[in-house]
Design a protein around this motif. Structure first.
Motif, PDB file in Angstrom:
ATOM      1  N   VAL A 175      30.978  51.697  75.628  1.00  7.94           N
ATOM      2  CA  VAL A 175      31.501  51.960  76.970  1.00  7.94           C
ATOM      3  C   VAL A 175      30.351  52.072  77.966  1.00  7.94           C
ATOM      4  N   ILE A 176      29.296  52.774  77.575  1.00  3.33           N
ATOM      5  CA  ILE A 176      28.114  52.941  78.413  1.00  3.33           C
ATOM      6  C   ILE A 176      26.887  52.548  77.598  1.00  3.33           C
ATOM      7  N   ASN A 177      25.996  51.813  78.205  1.00  3.65           N
ATOM      8  CA  ASN A 177      24.788  51.388  77.493  1.00  3.65           C
ATOM      9  C   ASN A 177      23.561  51.642  78.364  1.00  3.65           C
ATOM     10  N   PHE A 178      22.576  52.353  77.805  1.00  2.04           N
ATOM     11  CA  PHE A 178      21.321  52.582  78.522  1.00  2.04           C
ATOM     12  C   PHE A 178      20.464  51.322  78.488  1.00  2.04           C
ATOM     13  N   ARG A 179      19.790  51.081  79.609  1.00  2.00           N
ATOM     14  CA  ARG A 179      18.823  49.995  79.682  1.00  2.00           C
ATOM     15  C   ARG A 179      17.579  50.491  80.407  1.00  2.00           C
ATOM     16  N   VAL A 180      16.437  49.978  80.023  1.00  2.00           N
ATOM     17  CA  VAL A 180      15.214  50.260  80.762  1.00  2.00           C
ATOM     18  C   VAL A 180      14.897  48.998  81.548  1.00  2.00           C
ATOM     19  N   VAL A 181      15.080  49.089  82.857  1.00  2.12           N
ATOM     20  CA  VAL A 181      14.897  47.953  83.752  1.00  2.12           C
ATOM     21  C   VAL A 181      13.675  48.216  84.622  1.00  2.12           C
ATOM     22  N   GLU A 182      12.678  47.360  84.506  1.00  3.72           N
ATOM     23  CA  GLU A 182      11.432  47.531  85.259  1.00  3.72           C
ATOM     24  C   GLU A 182      10.881  48.947  85.084  1.00  3.72           C
ATOM     25  N   GLU A 183      10.864  49.392  83.823  1.00  2.00           N
ATOM     26  CA  GLU A 183      10.337  50.695  83.421  1.00  2.00           C
ATOM     27  C   GLU A 183      11.140  51.853  84.012  1.00  2.00           C
ATOM     28  N   ARG A 184      12.417  51.624  84.267  1.00  2.00           N
ATOM     29  CA  ARG A 184      13.280  52.667  84.793  1.00  2.00           C
ATOM     30  C   ARG A 184      14.522  52.786  83.936  1.00  2.00           C
ATOM     31  N   VAL A 185      14.931  54.012  83.645  1.00  2.00           N
ATOM     32  CA  VAL A 185      16.118  54.251  82.818  1.00  2.00           C
ATOM     33  C   VAL A 185      17.366  54.085  83.675  1.00  2.00           C
ATOM     34  N   ARG A 186      18.206  53.161  83.288  1.00  5.30           N
ATOM     35  CA  ARG A 186      19.466  52.928  83.988  1.00  5.30           C
ATOM     36  C   ARG A 186      20.579  52.778  82.953  1.00  5.30           C
ATOM     37  N   PHE A 187      21.809  52.631  83.446  1.00  9.59           N
ATOM     38  CA  PHE A 187      22.914  52.465  82.495  1.00  9.59           C
ATOM     39  C   PHE A 187      23.937  51.489  83.063  1.00  9.59           C
ATOM     40  N   GLU A 188      24.593  50.793  82.148  1.00 10.57           N
ATOM     41  CA  GLU A 188      25.651  49.858  82.501  1.00 10.57           C
ATOM     42  C   GLU A 188      26.944  50.313  81.839  1.00 10.57           C
ATOM     43  N   VAL A 189      28.072  49.867  82.394  1.00  8.93           N
ATOM     44  CA  VAL A 189      29.375  50.372  81.973  1.00  8.93           C
ATOM     45  C   VAL A 189      30.324  49.210  81.719  1.00  8.93           C
ATOM     46  N   SER A 190      31.163  49.354  80.701  1.00 11.84           N
ATOM     47  CA  SER A 190      32.204  48.368  80.409  1.00 11.84           C
ATOM     48  C   SER A 190      33.577  49.009  80.626  1.00 11.84           C
ATOM     49  N   LEU A 191      34.288  48.568  81.651  1.00 10.30           N
ATOM     50  CA  LEU A 191      35.637  49.093  81.893  1.00 10.30           C
ATOM     51  C   LEU A 191      36.634  48.657  80.808  1.00 10.30           C
ATOM     52  N   PRO A 192      36.545  47.417  80.299  1.00 10.54           N
ATOM     53  CA  PRO A 192      37.450  47.048  79.199  1.00 10.54           C
ATOM     54  C   PRO A 192      37.278  47.945  77.970  1.00 10.54           C
ATOM     55  N   SER A 193      36.040  48.273  77.632  1.00 10.84           N
ATOM     56  CA  SER A 193      35.806  49.146  76.473  1.00 10.84           C
ATOM     57  C   SER A 193      36.319  50.558  76.739  1.00 10.84           C
ATOM     58  N   ALA A 194      36.172  51.024  77.985  1.00 11.21           N
ATOM     59  CA  ALA A 194      36.694  52.344  78.334  1.00 11.21           C
ATOM     60  C   ALA A 194      38.204  52.383  78.167  1.00 11.21           C
ATOM     61  N   GLU A 195      38.861  51.314  78.591  1.00 14.61           N
ATOM     62  CA  GLU A 195      40.320  51.248  78.458  1.00 14.61           C
ATOM     63  C   GLU A 195      40.736  51.234  76.991  1.00 14.61           C
ATOM     64  N   LYS A 196      40.008  50.484  76.168  1.00 15.95           N
ATOM     65  CA  LYS A 196      40.323  50.428  74.748  1.00 15.95           C
ATOM     66  C   LYS A 196      40.084  51.769  74.063  1.00 15.95           C
ATOM     67  N   SER A 197      39.140  52.535  74.579  1.00 12.89           N
ATOM     68  CA  SER A 197      38.856  53.855  74.014  1.00 12.89           C
ATOM     69  C   SER A 197      39.739  54.942  74.619  1.00 12.89           C
ATOM     70  N   ASN A 198      40.591  54.545  75.569  1.00 11.47           N
ATOM     71  CA  ASN A 198      41.548  55.463  76.199  1.00 11.47           C
ATOM     72  C   ASN A 198      40.851  56.576  76.982  1.00 11.47           C
ATOM     73  N   VAL A 199      39.792  56.222  77.686  1.00  6.87           N
ATOM     74  CA  VAL A 199      39.104  57.185  78.551  1.00  6.87           C
ATOM     75  C   VAL A 199      39.003  56.595  79.951  1.00  6.87           C
ATOM     76  N   LYS A 200      38.954  57.466  80.951  1.00  9.10           N
ATOM     77  CA  LYS A 200      38.843  57.044  82.343  1.00  9.10           C
ATOM     78  C   LYS A 200      37.513  57.530  82.906  1.00  9.10           C
ATOM     79  N   LEU A 201      36.837  56.635  83.615  1.00  9.57           N
ATOM     80  CA  LEU A 201      35.537  56.951  84.190  1.00  9.57           C
ATOM     81  C   LEU A 201      35.676  57.180  85.692  1.00  9.57           C
TER      82      LEU A 201
END
Length: 217
Positions: A175-201
């Motif tokens: 549902v959420i995945n950490f990424r290090v972009v240009e030496e910075r900690v960020r995160f990306e999100v998948s709404l389809p995965s959130a729906e499949k896991s039955n959680v709301k963001l």
């Protein structure tokens, strides 16, 4: 008695005027050192969230140990922006499982000790691959996990919000995945995965994400 912020981060110079008793001085240093580490983690998280919200660059990621602390702080903050399915124990602790990342689990347990999300305390549960996910609300799947896709699939089937830190984590079902972009900690999100896991963001969480996946995977 004057108290100064420790210059070296370990509390060795925390008290400007010595305490009358050695035991009290040692307790003072331990207390300030713990507080300094906690404030440092919150500062890094606050800067990351505010800069992302303003569309500017997040602060540069420091050494690996601090990167792990920032990720642990993010995990704690995520809990406040997620609506979990109603259950019989909706007033009980929010349980976060950690697999393949002992260092993050230890830091998360330290951060959440004595703190709550709303009125709910937070419990951190270290896990090994293949262990049941019963009772979990969130699962962090660390980079040391041998088969992350398998664990992420199990989390989705169990209705557990999953957070990963691997390349292609969203494609593997996170549902959420950490990424290090240009030496910075960020995160990306998948709404389809959130729906499949039955959680709301929360929309506030989505607004500070580096990337939001809205279509089918």
């Amino acid at each position: 008695m004057a108290i100064l912020m420790p210059a070296d981060g370990d509390g060795a110079q925390a008290c400007a005027v010595p305490w009358p008793f050695p035991a009290q001085a040692a307790a003072c240093r331990r207390w300030l050192a713990a507080g300094w580490r906690w404030l440092a983690s919150l500062l890094m998280l606050g800067l990351a969230l505010s800069s992302l919200a303003n569309g500017s660059d997040a602060p540069a990621a420091p050494p690996a140990s601090v990167e792990r602390a920032v990720k642990a702080a993010f995990l704690y903050k995520f809990l406040g922006y997620i609506e979990f399915p109603a259950t019989a124990d909706s007033g009980g602790p929010l349980v976060v499982g950690v697999v393949g990342a002992d260092d993050v689990g230890i830091e998360l347990a330290r951060i959440t000790a004595g703190r709550t999300v709303g009125t709910r305390p937070v419990s951190v549960r270290p896990l090994r691959e293949g262990e049941p996910l019963n009772g979990l609300h969130m699962l962090f799947v660390g980079a040391e996990t041998a088969k992350p896709a398998t664990v992420l699939k199990a989390a989705q089937q169990a209705g557990v919000l999953s957070v990963s830190e691997t390349e292609g984590g969203l494609q593997q079902g996170s549902v959420i995945n950490f990424r290090v972009v240009e030496e910075r900690v960020r995160f990306e999100v998948s709404l389809p995965s959130a729906e499949k896991s039955n959680v709301k963001l929360s929309s506030r969480l989505l607004s500070v994400a580096y990337h939001v996946q809205k279509g089918s995977q």
